[in-house]
Design an enzyme around this catalytic site. Structure first.
Site, mmCIF file in Angstrom:
data_model
loop_
_atom_site.group_PDB
_atom_site.id
_atom_site.type_symbol
_atom_site.label_atom_id
_atom_site.label_comp_id
_atom_site.label_asym_id
_atom_site.label_seq_id
_atom_site.Cartn_x
_atom_site.Cartn_y
_atom_site.Cartn_z
ATOM 1 N N GLU A 111 -48.342 26.592 -13.930
ATOM 2 C CA GLU A 111 -47.911 25.519 -14.826
ATOM 3 C C GLU A 111 -46.764 24.841 -14.343
ATOM 4 O OE1 GLU A 111 -47.352 27.093 -18.860
ATOM 5 O OE2 GLU A 111 -49.480 26.873 -19.177
ATOM 6 N N HIS A 225 -43.225 17.551 -25.389
ATOM 7 C CA HIS A 225 -44.302 17.795 -24.502
ATOM 8 C C HIS A 225 -45.019 16.461 -24.473
ATOM 9 C CE1 HIS A 225 -47.962 19.700 -22.988
ATOM 10 N NE2 HIS A 225 -47.508 20.974 -23.226
HETATM 11 C C1 SIN Z 1 -45.567 26.136 -23.466
HETATM 12 O O1 SIN Z 1 -44.974 25.155 -24.377
HETATM 13 O O2 SIN Z 1 -44.748 26.632 -22.918
HETATM 14 C C2 SIN Z 1 -46.932 25.887 -22.985
HETATM 15 C C3 SIN Z 1 -47.573 24.911 -23.995
HETATM 16 C C4 SIN Z 1 -48.821 24.289 -23.203
HETATM 17 O O3 SIN Z 1 -49.777 25.288 -23.208
HETATM 18 O O4 SIN Z 1 -48.607 23.387 -22.610
#
Ligand code: SIN
Ligand code: FAD
Length: 523
Positions: A111, A225
Site C-alpha cells: 500500500e 482518504h
Molecule cells: C487504511 O485506512 O489503513 C486502509 C484503507 C484502505 O483500504 O484504503
C-alpha cells in the site's frame, strides 16, 4: 447500580481485543451503542500491516511509519507497534482469522508509502473477517457481559478519577461502576460532510474524555482518504488503497494520469499527498471527481482481491471491468485523540483509551495505511495484559435527574449544518479566516448546548459530541500555524521545525508538547 472489574466502551477491533485480553477471572462489561458489528473495524478493507516477509524488517516498517507521520511520531510507540505485530498476527490466525494465502503462504500486498509488501488481507473485507473471529470469541467468554444498544453518555468522574460510566438504554439512564474504564469508541470522521466512516463514528469518546478533563492531543490531524466513491446520492464508500497498490490508475476527466505531477511516486505517494493532489487538480478545473481505473490490475486479480468493491460498484450501475469509476477524497481517520502512555493509560486515573480514540504516538501527523487495525490489536493486548485491579470505595453516583431535552428542531439543524461547516472550514486545505468563521458558528451552538440535557437521546448526544469535537478540531487547526502531514494551511504552507511539537489540549487550554528524545527532523 451494577459494578464490574472493567468496562469497555465500543465493540470495534480495539474494544473486542481488549475484552479478550483482560484476565478471564475479571467481570468485564462490553458496551456498544448499536449492535456488536457496527464499527469502522467491520468496514476495514485493505488489511493489517506487519513484518512477515523475510526481506522486510522492523527497522523498515518503523521508518515508513515515521516518514508518513511527518516528524510527529513517538519512536518508542512506533517500535512497540511494529515489534509486537507478528505476535498479534499469530494470535489472530490461532483465533481463526482467515487471511488470504498464495501457494500456502500469507499473501502480502503493498500500500502507499510502505517500502515492502507487508499488508495481510482477507480479500477486500479484512475488517469483516477480523470482527467475525473476535466477536465469535467474545460471545463464548463467560466473564464478558455484552450490552448492545447501550449508549454511553458520560464518564463518571469524581474526586480526580474515573469510576465508570453513565449509560442510556431503551430511554433509561443508569450508572455502571468499575476500577477500569476503557474508551474504545473509534474516530470522529462523521463530523465531515464527506466521510468513509460508518454512522457510529461521531467522536463520543473524544468528547466525553474532554468533558472529564482528560488530556487530548493532535486533534488537527485528520486523514482524508483520496478515493471514496463519488456517485451523487450514494454514501462515500471506500475504494481501498490496495486497489492502487495492485496497479490501478487514477485518471482525470480527460482520461489522463496526473498524480506523478504532484509526487514522483504517483498513485503510491503518501495518502495526504494523493488526497491534496486530487483536491488541487479538481479545484483548478472546477470539477468534483476523478476516476479510478481498475483495468491495469487484470480481471483475474480483481475478481480474487476486490469482490466486495466490485459488487458495491455494481449496485450503483458501475462495472469496474469496463470503465473507470468516479472517486473523490473523504475524511477517513483521526490521528489525534485521548493521549495515552504505552499501556493505554490516560491522564485521568481509572480511564484508559485504545484504538482510533487514543493518541498513543504511533501515527504522528499522518497515519501509514493499515497501521490502525494493528494499533488496535497491539495496544488492546497491552491494556489487557498489564492493567492491575484496585479495590475501590465508590462515591455515591450523581443523581439521575432528567432536565428538559433540547428541541428536536435544534438537533436536526445542527446535524445538517455541522458536517458542512467542518468540511468547508477544516477540510483538506485550511485557512485562519475559514477556521475563525467556523468557530464563531460553533460558539453559537455551544450556547445552545448549555440550555438543555443533550444526553436524553442518541441524536442529541451525538450532536453535543460532534459540536465539541468540531470545536477541538478547528481550534487545534487554527493553533498550528504551519502545514504538516495531513494538516495543510494555505496561509502557512511550509513545515516549520519550530512546530515539530504535539498539540496538547487540557480543558480549554492549548499548548505545545515536545516529542520524547530523538525525534526525526522532518522538513
Ligand atoms: C487504511 O485506512 O489503513 C486502509 C484503507 C484502505 O483500504 O484504503
Ligand atoms: P471502531 O471500530 O470504529 O469501533 C468503535 C465502537 O465504539 C463501535 O462499536 C461504536 O458503536 C462504539 N461507540 C462509539 N460511541 C459509543 C458510545 N457513546 N456508547 C457506546 N458505544 C459507542 N485501518 C486499517 O488498519 N486497515 C484498513 O484496511 C482499514 N480500512 C478502513 C476502511 C474504512 C471504510 C474505514 C472507515 C476505516 C478503515 N481503517 C482501516 C481504519 C480502521 O478501520 C479504524 O481506525 C479502526 O477499525 C478503529 O477501530 P476502533 O475499535 O478504535 O473503533
Amino acid at each position: 447500580m451494577e459494578y464490574f472489574d472493567a468496562l469497555i466502551v465500543g465493540s470495534g477491533a480495539a474494544g473486542l481485543y481488549t475484552a479478550l485480553n483482560l484476565p478471564r477471572d475479571w467481570r468485564v462489561a462490553l458496551l456498544t451503542k448499536e449492535d456488536l458489528r457496527a464499527s469502522s473495524s467491520d468496514w476495514a478493507q485493505g488489511g493489517i500491516a506487519a513484518v512477515i516477509d523475510p526481506t522486510d524488517s522492523f527497522l523498515l516498517h518503523t521508518e515508513d511509519t515515521m516518514v508518513a507521520g511527518a516528524g510527529l511520531c513517538e519512536r518508542q510507540a512506533v517500535e512497540v507497534l511494529v515489534e509486537e505485530a507478528p505476535e498479534r498476527i499469530a494470535e489472530l490466525i490461532h483465533l481463526g482469522v482467515s487471511f488470504d494465502r498464495y501457494q500456502g503462504r500469507l499473501d502480502l500486498t503493498l500500500e502507499a508509502a510502505h517500502s515492502r509488501k507487508r499488508i495481510l488481507h482477507a480479500q477486500d473485507a479484512t475488517g469483516r473477517e477480523l470482527v467475525r473471529a473476535l466477536t465469535e470469541e467474545v460471545l463464548v467468554q463467560p466473564n464478558i457481559t455484552i450490552y448492545e444498544k447501550t449508549l454511553v453518555t458520560d464518564l463518571w468522574v469524581a474526586r480526580g478519577r474515573c469510576w465508570g460510566v453513565r449509560t442510556r438504554r431503551a430511554g433509561v439512564a443508569a450508572y455502571l461502576g468499575a476500577p477500569v474504564t476503557v474508551l474504545a469508541t473509534g474516530g470522529a470522521s462523521r463530523v465531515f460532510l464527506h466521510s468513509t466512516n460508518p454512522p457510529v463514528c461521531t467522536g463520543d469518546g473524544l468528547a466525553m474524555a474532554w468533558l472529564a478533563g482528560a488530556r487530548l492531543r493532535d486533534m488537527e490531524f485528520v486523514q482524508f482518504h483520496p478515493t471514496a466513491l463519488a456517485v451523487p446520492g450514494a454514501p462515500r464508500l471506500l475504494i481501498s488503497e490496495a486497489v492502487r497498490g495492485e496497479g490501478a490508475h487514477v485518471l482525470d476527466r480527460q482520461g489522463q494520469r496526473f498524480l506523478s505531477r504532484y509526487h514522483p511516486a504517483g498513485e503510491l505517494a503518501p495518502r495526504d499527498v494523493v488526497a491534496r493532489a486530487i483536491y488541487l487538480h479538481l479545484r483548478e478545473r472546477g470539477e468534483d471527481r476523478v476516476f479510478i481505473d481498475f483495468r491495469p490490475v487484470g480481471q483475474q486479480r480483481i475478481e480474487q482481491r476486490f469482490p466486495n468493491i466490485r459488487l458495491t460498484c455494481a449496485q450503483y450501475g458501475l462495472d469496474i471491468f469496463e470503465e473507470p469509476i468516479p472517486v473523490a477524497p473523504a475524511a477517513h481517520y483521526c490521528m489525534g485523540g485521548v493521549q495515552t502512555d504505552l499501556l493505554g493509560q490516560t491522564s485521568v486515573p481509572g480511564l484508559w483509551a485504545v484504538g482510533e480514540t487514543a493518541s498513543t504516538g504511533v501515527h504522528g501527523a499522518n497515519r501509514l495505511a493499515s497501521n490502525s487495525l494493528l494499533e488496535c490489536l497491539v495496544f488492546a493486548h497491552r491494556i489487557g495484559r498489564h492493567t492491575g485491579l484496585n479495590t475501590l470505595n465508590y462515591p455515591p453516583p450523581p443523581a439521575l435527574v432528567d432536565q428538559a431535552p433540547p428541541s428536536p428542531a435544534a438537533v436536526q439543524t445542527i446535524l445538517r449544518q455541522l458536517p458542512v461547516l467542518c468540511w468547508e472550514a477544516c477540510g483538506i486545505v485550511r485557512t485562519a479566516l475559514d477556521l475563525e468563521r467556523g468557530l464563531a458558528q460553533l460558539r453559537l451552538w455551544q450556547e445552545w448546548l448549555a440550555q438543555a440535557d443533550w444526553t436524553l437521546d442518541r441524536e442529541a448526544l451525538e450532536a453535543r459530541n460532534q459540536i465539541l469535537v468540531a470545536y477541538l478540531l478547528l481550534q487545534s487547526a487554527l493553533w498550528r500555524r504551519e502545514s504538516r502531514g495531513a494538516h495543510f494551511r494555505s496561509d502557512f504552507p511550509e513545515t516549520a521545525l519550530s512546530w515539530q511539537v504535539h498539540t496538547v489540549i487540557e480543558h480549554d487550554h492549548w499548548s505545545a508538547q515536545a516529542l520524547k528524545p530523538d525525534p526525526v527532523v522532518y522538513r
